[in-house]
Write a protein that holds these residues in place. Sequence first.
Motif, PDB file in Angstrom:
ATOM      1  N   PHE A 221       0.115   7.675   5.385  1.00  0.00           N
ATOM      2  CA  PHE A 221       0.014   6.280   5.789  1.00  0.00           C
ATOM      3  C   PHE A 221      -1.342   6.047   6.435  1.00  0.00           C
ATOM      4  N   GLY A 222      -1.649   4.801   6.740  1.00  0.00           N
ATOM      5  CA  GLY A 222      -2.955   4.490   7.266  1.00  0.00           C
ATOM      6  C   GLY A 222      -3.972   4.392   6.147  1.00  0.00           C
ATOM      7  N   ASN A 223      -5.173   3.932   6.469  1.00  0.00           N
ATOM      8  CA  ASN A 223      -6.247   3.825   5.493  1.00  0.00           C
ATOM      9  C   ASN A 223      -7.585   3.834   6.212  1.00  0.00           C
ATOM     10  N   ILE A 224      -8.642   4.025   5.448  1.00  0.00           N
ATOM     11  CA  ILE A 224      -9.957   4.235   6.032  1.00  0.00           C
ATOM     12  C   ILE A 224     -11.000   3.748   5.030  1.00  0.00           C
ATOM     13  N   SER A 225     -12.081   3.172   5.542  1.00  0.00           N
ATOM     14  CA  SER A 225     -13.125   2.704   4.635  1.00  0.00           C
ATOM     15  C   SER A 225     -14.468   2.677   5.335  1.00  0.00           C
ATOM     16  N   ALA A 226     -15.530   2.601   4.517  1.00  0.00           N
ATOM     17  CA  ALA A 226     -16.899   2.443   5.009  1.00  0.00           C
ATOM     18  C   ALA A 226     -17.616   1.473   4.081  1.00  0.00           C
ATOM     19  N   ARG A 227     -18.507   0.694   4.658  1.00  0.00           N
ATOM     20  CA  ARG A 227     -19.268  -0.269   3.862  1.00  0.00           C
ATOM     21  C   ARG A 227     -20.743   0.141   3.824  1.00  0.00           C
ATOM     22  N   ALA A 228     -21.317   0.070   2.633  1.00  0.00           N
ATOM     23  CA  ALA A 228     -22.752   0.274   2.468  1.00  0.00           C
ATOM     24  C   ALA A 228     -23.258  -0.815   1.539  1.00  0.00           C
ATOM     25  N   GLY A 229     -24.015  -1.747   2.086  1.00  0.00           N
ATOM     26  CA  GLY A 229     -24.505  -2.852   1.274  1.00  0.00           C
ATOM     27  C   GLY A 229     -23.364  -3.694   0.745  1.00  0.00           C
ATOM     28  N   ASP A 230     -23.293  -3.821  -0.563  1.00  0.00           N
ATOM     29  CA  ASP A 230     -22.260  -4.650  -1.193  1.00  0.00           C
ATOM     30  C   ASP A 230     -21.072  -3.841  -1.683  1.00  0.00           C
ATOM     31  N   GLY A 278     -19.093  -7.720  10.892  1.00  0.00           N
ATOM     32  CA  GLY A 278     -20.321  -6.973  10.733  1.00  0.00           C
ATOM     33  C   GLY A 278     -20.133  -5.474  10.888  1.00  0.00           C
ATOM     34  N   ALA A 279     -18.897  -4.992  10.845  1.00  0.00           N
ATOM     35  CA  ALA A 279     -18.616  -3.567  10.999  1.00  0.00           C
ATOM     36  C   ALA A 279     -19.165  -2.766   9.824  1.00  0.00           C
ATOM     37  N   ARG A 280     -19.390  -1.472  10.055  1.00  0.00           N
ATOM     38  CA  ARG A 280     -19.807  -0.575   8.987  1.00  0.00           C
ATOM     39  C   ARG A 280     -18.662   0.323   8.530  1.00  0.00           C
ATOM     40  N   VAL A 281     -17.666   0.551   9.412  1.00  0.00           N
ATOM     41  CA  VAL A 281     -16.527   1.395   9.047  1.00  0.00           C
ATOM     42  C   VAL A 281     -15.252   0.820   9.662  1.00  0.00           C
ATOM     43  N   ILE A 282     -14.111   1.136   9.035  1.00  0.00           N
ATOM     44  CA  ILE A 282     -12.799   0.692   9.528  1.00  0.00           C
ATOM     45  C   ILE A 282     -11.842   1.877   9.462  1.00  0.00           C
ATOM     46  N   LEU A 283     -11.068   2.031  10.512  1.00  0.00           N
ATOM     47  CA  LEU A 283     -10.065   3.091  10.584  1.00  0.00           C
ATOM     48  C   LEU A 283      -8.727   2.455  10.957  1.00  0.00           C
ATOM     49  N   HIS A 351       3.302  -1.973  13.582  1.00  0.00           N
ATOM     50  CA  HIS A 351       2.659  -1.357  12.418  1.00  0.00           C
ATOM     51  C   HIS A 351       1.617  -0.304  12.788  1.00  0.00           C
ATOM     52  N   GLY A 352       0.625  -0.670  13.563  1.00  0.00           N
ATOM     53  CA  GLY A 352      -0.400   0.298  13.882  1.00  0.00           C
ATOM     54  C   GLY A 352      -1.661  -0.351  14.398  1.00  0.00           C
ATOM     55  N   VAL A 353      -2.750   0.400  14.379  1.00  0.00           N
ATOM     56  CA  VAL A 353      -3.998   0.003  15.021  1.00  0.00           C
ATOM     57  C   VAL A 353      -5.132  -0.010  14.003  1.00  0.00           C
ATOM     58  N   PHE A 354      -5.950  -1.054  14.047  1.00  0.00           N
ATOM     59  CA  PHE A 354      -7.201  -1.112  13.301  1.00  0.00           C
ATOM     60  C   PHE A 354      -8.345  -0.992  14.302  1.00  0.00           C
ATOM     61  N   THR A 355      -9.327  -0.154  13.991  1.00  0.00           N
ATOM     62  CA  THR A 355     -10.533  -0.078  14.809  1.00  0.00           C
ATOM     63  C   THR A 355     -11.748  -0.119  13.893  1.00  0.00           C
ATOM     64  N   ILE A 356     -12.877  -0.549  14.446  1.00  0.00           N
ATOM     65  CA  ILE A 356     -14.093  -0.637  13.650  1.00  0.00           C
ATOM     66  C   ILE A 356     -15.215   0.138  14.329  1.00  0.00           C
ATOM     67  N   GLY A 357     -16.186   0.521  13.541  1.00  0.00           N
ATOM     68  CA  GLY A 357     -17.414   1.105  14.056  1.00  0.00           C
ATOM     69  C   GLY A 357     -18.580   0.294  13.540  1.00  0.00           C
ATOM     70  N   ASP A 360     -20.903   3.911  12.906  1.00  0.00           N
ATOM     71  CA  ASP A 360     -20.296   5.088  12.284  1.00  0.00           C
ATOM     72  C   ASP A 360     -18.862   5.267  12.774  1.00  0.00           C
ATOM     73  N   PHE A 361     -18.220   6.355  12.296  1.00  0.00           N
ATOM     74  CA  PHE A 361     -16.813   6.580  12.601  1.00  0.00           C
ATOM     75  C   PHE A 361     -16.569   7.126  14.005  1.00  0.00           C
ATOM     76  N   GLY A 362     -17.605   7.629  14.665  1.00  0.00           N
ATOM     77  CA  GLY A 362     -17.408   8.110  16.029  1.00  0.00           C
ATOM     78  C   GLY A 362     -16.871   7.015  16.925  1.00  0.00           C
ATOM     79  N   GLU A 363     -17.434   5.817  16.801  1.00  0.00           N
ATOM     80  CA  GLU A 363     -16.989   4.673  17.593  1.00  0.00           C
ATOM     81  C   GLU A 363     -15.563   4.268  17.233  1.00  0.00           C
ATOM     82  N   ALA A 364     -15.261   4.196  15.941  1.00  0.00           N
ATOM     83  CA  ALA A 364     -13.931   3.772  15.500  1.00  0.00           C
ATOM     84  C   ALA A 364     -12.861   4.774  15.920  1.00  0.00           C
ATOM     85  N   PHE A 365     -13.167   6.069  15.790  1.00  0.00           N
ATOM     86  CA  PHE A 365     -12.178   7.083  16.146  1.00  0.00           C
ATOM     87  C   PHE A 365     -11.923   7.084  17.643  1.00  0.00           C
ATOM     88  N   SER A 366     -12.979   6.986  18.440  1.00  0.00           N
ATOM     89  CA  SER A 366     -12.811   6.950  19.895  1.00  0.00           C
ATOM     90  C   SER A 366     -11.979   5.757  20.319  1.00  0.00           C
TER      91      SER A 366
END
Length: 393
Positions: A221-230, A278-283, A351-357, A360-366
């Motif tokens: 369960f859960g999901n994870i993503s990162a954005r680079a450009g488009d 404007g996030a770069r990653v989502i956890l 349901h759960g928690v969404f966090t953004i970085g 990078d993912f260090g911010e989202a994971f923390s």
Amino acid sequence: MRDQIRKYTLKLISDRSALAGEIAFAALDDTLLSDGNAELALLAGETISRLNCLGLVVARPSLPFADLLVRRAREGGARIIPHDTETRTFLHDIPFLRQSELTGDVAASIARLLGNRKGVIVEGVGIVASGAVTIEQAYINYSSVFHSTFVKYLQDVLNEGFLLPGEVDIFNSFRSEWLRPLSAEGLVFSAGPLTEPEKIIREVETVGRYTVERGLVDSFFGNISARAGDMIYISQTAASLDELAGCIDPVPMDNSSTTGITASSELLAHRRIYEESGARVILHGHPKFAVVMSMLCEEKDCPIKDCWKDCPKVRFLGDTPVVAGEIGAGGLAKRVPPVIGGPGKAIVYGHGVFTIGRRDFGEAFSALVEVENWCRDEYFRLLAERLNPGNKS
């Protein structure tokens, strides 16, 4: 098939959702195969022989919460109805058999309940879960039952207190021995912003594994993503976060390609979070105390019945906003993006928690760790206050 049984036996142990030595699987293809604890394997084999499915797991949970819920259930009750999203979406409810009902053909009784449910509780035995076409599905359904009974038990204790002899000691043992300190200590994250596809994919795989290893989500369960450009690089739907190799989809932000067809069901929510924050990653994880606390509402005489999807309000747990919303293409994509940008985190009811970085993912994971730790501390503070109303902290 034996390799699959071995794999998911080890996963149940590493997840800490079942006791080592108290796990058995059965598989029914051309022939019946069962493996694990001898007594449980016999029961698994006898049960699956009465079902139209390929896989079955019988295991004793690492926590006695499922049995305690059965013992706390009203006389004549035959099922538990947790209110978290996993139950509502995948399980609907969880039937159970009391020890007093374990007479005669026990396997037939279990099979009767599993005929239209994915998992059941058998008091004194454990959780039994089936997989229609794979061993993997049996493991997933077991994990869902374990998660839901964990959340339901903690919620009931907070609302009703302790009702059974010895329950306080069991709960205290859970708190002091089973729970572990939660932190991001010792984890290594690649400094962002990440721009190269290969590095992004490797980092998504790594962070997915971290999320499972630290107990912030059940692996499927859960999901994870990162954005680079488009482009958004996002985990596939039903992918195990600790096994993401080959399960990360590159999807254009403008939805100009069909590559997103296998992507997480929360792709739309991720896309809109990127657009608005404007996030770069989502956890996104399902840490259990955050799920419990998200369903705690003090409002009286509220006319809304389906709080999980219809509540229009934004509540707060500490500085983290809590919103309602259906998973998939439903309310999450509407409710989460407007509130997550400022604090960098949001909780969805049940349901759960969404966090953004933002880099990078260090911010989202923390942030995910911080939300769960806050909810854990607040849960125990409220429990102490409700059990001892004269000693408010």
